[in-house]
Design a protein around this motif. Sequence first.
Motif, short mmCIF file in Angstrom:
data_model
loop_
_atom_site.label_atom_id
_atom_site.label_comp_id
_atom_site.label_asym_id
_atom_site.label_seq_id
_atom_site.Cartn_x
_atom_site.Cartn_y
_atom_site.Cartn_z
N VAL A 127 0.84 -1.20 0.00
CA VAL A 127 0.00 0.00 0.00
C VAL A 127 0.87 1.25 0.00
O VAL A 127 0.62 2.20 -0.76
CB VAL A 127 -0.95 -0.01 1.21
CG1 VAL A 127 -1.59 1.37 1.42
CG2 VAL A 127 -2.03 -1.07 1.03
N VAL A 182 0.88 4.26 -3.00
CA VAL A 182 0.56 5.65 -2.67
C VAL A 182 1.76 6.56 -2.94
O VAL A 182 1.62 7.65 -3.50
CB VAL A 182 0.11 5.76 -1.20
CG1 VAL A 182 -0.03 7.23 -0.78
CG2 VAL A 182 -1.22 5.03 -0.99
N LEU A 189 -6.38 -0.75 -0.60
CA LEU A 189 -6.35 0.70 -0.82
C LEU A 189 -7.71 1.34 -0.52
O LEU A 189 -7.78 2.42 0.07
CB LEU A 189 -5.94 1.01 -2.26
CG LEU A 189 -4.50 0.67 -2.64
CD1 LEU A 189 -4.32 0.78 -4.15
CD2 LEU A 189 -3.51 1.59 -1.92
N ARG A 233 -6.83 3.84 2.24
CA ARG A 233 -6.58 5.15 1.67
C ARG A 233 -7.69 5.58 0.71
O ARG A 233 -7.45 5.94 -0.45
CB ARG A 233 -5.23 5.14 0.93
CG ARG A 233 -4.03 4.85 1.82
CD ARG A 233 -3.88 5.86 2.96
NE ARG A 233 -3.67 7.21 2.46
CZ ARG A 233 -2.49 7.74 2.20
NH1 ARG A 233 -1.38 7.04 2.40
NH2 ARG A 233 -2.39 8.97 1.75
N ARG A 254 -7.40 8.91 -1.27
CA ARG A 254 -6.33 9.11 -2.24
C ARG A 254 -6.74 8.66 -3.64
O ARG A 254 -6.11 9.08 -4.62
CB ARG A 254 -5.07 8.33 -1.80
CG ARG A 254 -3.84 8.57 -2.68
CD ARG A 254 -3.41 10.02 -2.64
NE ARG A 254 -2.30 10.30 -3.54
CZ ARG A 254 -2.42 10.63 -4.83
NH1 ARG A 254 -3.61 10.64 -5.39
NH2 ARG A 254 -1.36 10.93 -5.55
#
Length: 284
Positions: free
Chosen positions: A94, A98, A124, A128, A131
Motif C-alpha cells: 500500500v 501511494v 487501498l 486510503r 487518495r
Amino acid sequence: MVKHSPVTGRYVTIDVDGMEYKVFYLQNGTGTPLVCQHTAGCHNHQWRGLLEDEEITRHHNVIAYDLPRHGKSDPPHNVEWWKQEYRLTADHYVNFIVTLCDALDLRDPIFMGSSFGGNVALQLALRRPNRFKAVIPVEAAANSPGFYLDWWRHPHANAAQVCASGVWDLMAPQSPDMDRWLTWFYYTQGSEAFKGDLYFYSVDHDLRDELKNIDGRRCPVVMMTGTYDYLTTPEESEATARQIPGGVYIEMEDIGHFPMSENYPVFRIYLKEALRIIRERTSK
C-alpha cells in the motif's frame, strides 16, 4: 512500414519505508489517471492492450508500472536485499502504491490491479479511500489462502517452468493461442519474485472482517472476475463485493484469471462498463 507505439517508458526513483526504488512505468493517454498493477510474478507488459487502446487512452492517462523486483524495476538500491528472503506485506504494498502516485503527481487516480493486484486494490479502498477516485479489483477476493508454498522455488524444480505452467489452466480455452502463450512467457521471467508476492496474496491479505468498513460510495469499488478463474472464483469475488457497502460485481464471461493479457478484446468490454459505473458514481 515503421509503426511507433504511442506508449512511452520512464523511470522514477522513490523512497518507501526506507527502501530506495528505481521504478519503471509505461504511460499513454490523457485525462483521469488509470494506474495498473500486474499480477504476482509478472510485469507491466500484461497491460499492453490497454496501453494502446485509443478509445480508453483518449480519456484516461494509463500508467502501468513494474513493482520492484519485477520486469525493469530493480530490488531496492540502498540495502543488501539478497541477504534476506523477499516477502511482500500489505503495509509495504500500500505504501509503495501511494508513494508512486504521489511521485507522479496523480490527482484522483483510479487504481486497477489483477489477482494479488486486485487484492491490494481492496486494501487501498479500506486504508486510503481519500487518495483514489475509485478502485477496480480484478480477479480478487477478501482472502486467498493456500498458495504461499515452498515448491514455487524448490531446488529440484525449474522454478520458471513451474510458475509459468501454473498459469496455463487459469486461462479460458476461448482466449487466442498467441495471447495465452505470451502470458505463459511473461511468467517464465518472474519466478524469483513469485513466492514473495504470494506471501501478501495468501498470508498477509485477509479482509474478511474488514469488508464492512470499506465505503464503496466514498471510494467506488467495482470488482470483475472471469468465469474460468478457479483460483479466485466468481462466487468468491461476488461474495466479497456484496459485503462492501456500495460494492459492485461484474462477471466476465469466456475469460480467465489473466483477462487483460489473455484476451484483451473481451476484457475491454467489461472494463468500459466498470469505467462507466465509476463516472456515474463520481460525477454526482
